[in-house]
Every structure is written in C-alpha cells, then in structure tokens.
Design a protein around this motif. Structure first.
Motif, mmCIF file in Angstrom:
data_model
loop_
_atom_site.group_PDB
_atom_site.id
_atom_site.type_symbol
_atom_site.label_atom_id
_atom_site.label_comp_id
_atom_site.label_asym_id
_atom_site.label_seq_id
_atom_site.Cartn_x
_atom_site.Cartn_y
_atom_site.Cartn_z
ATOM 1 N N SER A 1 44.933 37.863 30.754
ATOM 2 C CA SER A 1 45.646 38.534 30.653
ATOM 3 C C SER A 1 43.941 39.130 31.081
ATOM 4 O O SER A 1 44.067 40.697 31.695
ATOM 5 C CB SER A 1 45.453 39.309 29.134
ATOM 6 N N LEU A 2 42.887 38.825 30.517
ATOM 7 C CA LEU A 2 41.876 38.986 31.086
ATOM 8 C C LEU A 2 41.264 39.085 32.245
ATOM 9 O O LEU A 2 40.107 40.425 33.156
ATOM 10 C CB LEU A 2 40.013 37.727 30.157
ATOM 11 N N ARG A 3 41.780 37.964 33.497
ATOM 12 C CA ARG A 3 41.213 38.092 34.363
ATOM 13 C C ARG A 3 42.473 39.810 35.200
ATOM 14 O O ARG A 3 41.742 39.845 36.087
ATOM 15 C CB ARG A 3 42.297 37.265 35.423
ATOM 16 N N VAL B 1 43.026 42.522 33.875
ATOM 17 C CA VAL B 1 41.844 44.078 33.381
ATOM 18 C C VAL B 1 40.949 43.405 34.247
ATOM 19 O O VAL B 1 40.234 44.649 34.774
ATOM 20 C CB VAL B 1 42.072 43.683 32.059
ATOM 21 N N ARG B 2 40.540 42.034 34.304
ATOM 22 C CA ARG B 2 39.044 42.796 35.264
ATOM 23 C C ARG B 2 39.438 43.237 36.719
ATOM 24 O O ARG B 2 38.480 43.515 37.007
ATOM 25 C CB ARG B 2 39.031 41.351 35.168
ATOM 26 N N TYR B 3 40.273 42.610 37.300
ATOM 27 C CA TYR B 3 40.831 42.289 38.702
ATOM 28 C C TYR B 3 41.249 43.638 39.397
ATOM 29 O O TYR B 3 41.463 44.711 39.967
ATOM 30 C CB TYR B 3 41.848 41.481 39.088
ATOM 31 N N VAL C 1 40.675 46.510 37.080
ATOM 32 C CA VAL C 1 39.333 47.712 36.901
ATOM 33 C C VAL C 1 38.695 47.850 37.990
ATOM 34 O O VAL C 1 38.276 48.725 38.918
ATOM 35 C CB VAL C 1 38.018 47.361 35.589
ATOM 36 N N MET C 2 38.362 45.944 39.125
ATOM 37 C CA MET C 2 38.388 46.436 40.269
ATOM 38 C C MET C 2 38.931 47.123 41.340
ATOM 39 O O MET C 2 37.802 47.436 42.096
ATOM 40 C CB MET C 2 37.811 44.603 40.221
ATOM 41 N N THR C 3 39.807 46.472 41.517
ATOM 42 C CA THR C 3 41.165 47.362 42.345
ATOM 43 C C THR C 3 40.786 48.678 42.626
ATOM 44 O O THR C 3 41.091 49.862 43.027
ATOM 45 C CB THR C 3 42.624 46.799 41.971
ATOM 46 N N CYS D 1 43.212 44.271 47.577
ATOM 47 C CA CYS D 1 43.019 43.990 46.828
ATOM 48 C C CYS D 1 43.338 43.033 45.985
ATOM 49 O O CYS D 1 43.033 42.409 44.689
ATOM 50 C CB CYS D 1 42.644 45.322 45.688
ATOM 51 N N ALA E 1 43.069 39.513 44.245
ATOM 52 C CA ALA E 1 43.477 39.325 42.992
ATOM 53 C C ALA E 1 44.314 37.514 42.969
ATOM 54 O O ALA E 1 44.019 36.927 41.925
ATOM 55 C CB ALA E 1 43.742 40.807 42.044
#
Length: 331
Positions: free
Chosen positions: A6-8, A10-12, A14-16, A308, A312
């Motif tokens: 889940s954390l990953r 969310v991080r990807y 945001v980056m995308t 992206c 991910a």
C-alpha cells in the motif's frame, strides 16, 4: 506485506501524478500543434485563413491554443479524474481508443520476448559463471558482447533475412516478416497458426539480441559471490565448487538480478521502436514518434503515464522477488 504494498502504491501514484502533470505542462509550453495543422491545411497559400481554421479545429477538441497552460491543464485533468478521458488528438481521434489499440499491439510484441529474455539471460549467466573460463563460458559471454555491439536494426534485419531464406528454401510461407496478422483468415486454428507465423520472427529477434545484458550481469553477480568468504568456507567443509554455488551463492546472486527487473521491464516495453519499425507492427513506439512529430500533447503525455505505470509494476515485482530469494528482506 499489504502495508508495504500500500505504501509503495501510494508513493508510485504520487510520482506518476507529478511526472505526468509536469510532462503535460512542458508539452503544452513547447508543442505547437497549430503550426502542424496549418501545414496540413495548406498554410502557405492563405496563412491567416489556415491559422483561423486550425485554431477553431483545436478549440472544438478542447485544445484551444489561446488558453494558457494552467487553463488547459485544468480542462485536461478534470476530464481524466471525472471520466478517465485523456482528450483528443489534433486529427480529432480519441486518445483513449488509440492508446488501447497501440498498447495491446506492443504488449503482444514484447510480452513473450521479455519473459524469454530474462529467463534465458539468467540461465546462461549461471551456466557461464559455473564454468568460468571454460569453453561454454567463453562462447556464451562472447556471443553476449557480440550482440551488444551489433546495431539493433542490423540485428533484426539479419533475423528477418534468415526467415525469408527459410521460406525460399522450403517454397512455403512458413514465417511472416512484417505485420502482426493476415487479413481474411477464418477459423480458430487457422488464426492461431497465422498469429504464430507472425509472432515467431520478431520474438526470436528480440530474444536472441536481448538477453546479453541480463546474462552478463547475472554471471558477474554470481562470480562475485563465488569468491565470497561464506562460499569458500562452505567449500572448505568438503563441498565441490558446483555444490557450493548451488547451495550458497546462487540464491544470493539473484537479489541484484531481481532488483534490476525494475529497470529492465520498462526498457523492454518502451524500447521497441526499432522492432515495430523493422517488423511493421504499428504499436506504441511508432505512435509515440508520430505524436511527437505532430506535436500531439495528449498522446505524448499518456505515453509518459504508461511508462510510469510500467516502471512502478517492475519496481513492485522486483521488491516481491527480492523478498522471495532473500529471507532477510521483509515486506
């Protein structure tokens, strides 16, 4: 694991979002689809009339060149969030429809070749490392370096020429060297045979000239661990070299290989422009080139978004495989 994923995600996500938004703003700033449309409409004969027609055409497609970049960005992002509508192309086509067609063609072209490239590369890397400086190691490593220095178009044309030679030798159309299907083929079995005849040549070409980097890196990773203290200690207990490699070095050497998958998968999926051009598969790479040439903002940005997403997925798979081969890693 769910918390980690889940954390990953969310991080990807945001980056995308950040990369895609930045790409859109940059494309709006630098691209000039109005000039491209004027050329198509014969702008040299009546520039003012052509400019007015081009502006009106773009305005009807929500690509109004008179709006500033933030106004266009708001229209664009609102369409995506509310209706998953990535907008229109300057020629009037829908980006969603065109993207679905092109990404499916590219996926068919690259999926099997990607899997074969990684599997064969890893197997040959292990084989070469286990037989360091022997004939098998020298031949395998020499071939990998040879394929890395051969220009990709030349390599694909060699395979293409080989398929033509087989067809001429047998007097039958066994392989198709261009296109991804024949028109007018009916029946499930006939369609399967036709698809296989079209898939074989590009898949063989991309695999034969694609596993080199994976083979060389896997060989080097394994050799690094073969000379490590814990492997030498295992051999001191009476294990042969191959037994020590299989029981202690092999599993650890897969960790950096698994991590490199994050960068290998997007490179393979997005680096197929040459394959599409040589084998005449009108997929994502060819579409990307046309979008850049036509200053097509929406098509260019959805390709960035796709890159992206693929990155991910590759990164998450790399984390997952790393946790499988290295018990010290906890997700």
């Amino acid at each position: 694991m769910l918390k980690f994923l889940s954390l990953r995600l969310v991080r990807y996500a945001v980056m995308t979002f950040a990369v895609t938004s930045l790409s859109y703003l940059m494309a709006v700033s630098f691209f000039n689809p109005e000039a491209q449309l004027m050329d198509i409409m014969g702008g040299g004969l009546d520039p003012e009339a052509s400019r007015a027609n081009a502006q009106e055409s773009l305005r009807r497609l929500d690509l109004d060149p008179e709006q500033n970049m933030l106004q266009r960005y708001w229209v664009w992002i609102t369409g995506i969030i509310t209706a998953w509508d990535w907008g229109r192309m300057p020629n009037g086509g829908f980006v969603n429809d065109e993207f679905a067609i092109r990404v499916w063609i590219s996926t068919q072209l690259t999926l099997l070749a990607t899997v074969l490239t990684m599997v064969i590369g890893i197997i040959l890397g292990v084989y070469a490392a286990a037989r360091q400086y022997r004939m098998g190691d020298r031949v395998t490593t020499w071939y990998s370096y040879f394929t890395m220095i051969v220009p990709v178009p030349v390599a694909y044309l060699l395979v293409q020429r080989g398929a033509i030679w087989v067809n001429e030798l047998t007097g039958r159309q066994i392989f198709y060297v261009t296109g991804f299907r024949s028109i007018g083929v009916e029946g499930t079995w006939n369609q399967f045979v036709d698809m296989a005849a079209h898939y074989t040549v590009p898949t063989v070409a991309m695999t034969l000239f694609g596993w080199a980097a994976m083979q060389i890196s896997q060989r080097q990773y394994l050799l690094d661990f073969v000379n490590a203290d814990f492997v030498r200690t295992a051999r001191a207990t009476g294990l042969t070299r191959n037994q020590a490699i299989r029981k202690h070095a092999l599993r650890v050497s897969f960790v950096p290989t698994a991590q490199s998958i994050a960068f290998t998968i997007p490179a393979l999926f997005t680096g197929t422009v040459m394959a599409e051009m040589v084998f005449n598969w009108d997929g994502l790479g060819s579409w990307a080139l046309r979008a850049l040439h036509a200053h097509d903002v929406n098509s260019t940005v959805i390709i960035v978004f796709y890159g992206c997403i693929i990155f991910a997925i590759g990164a998450i798979l790399a984390d997952f495989f790393t946790s499988l081969v290295d018990p010290r890693v906890r997700l």
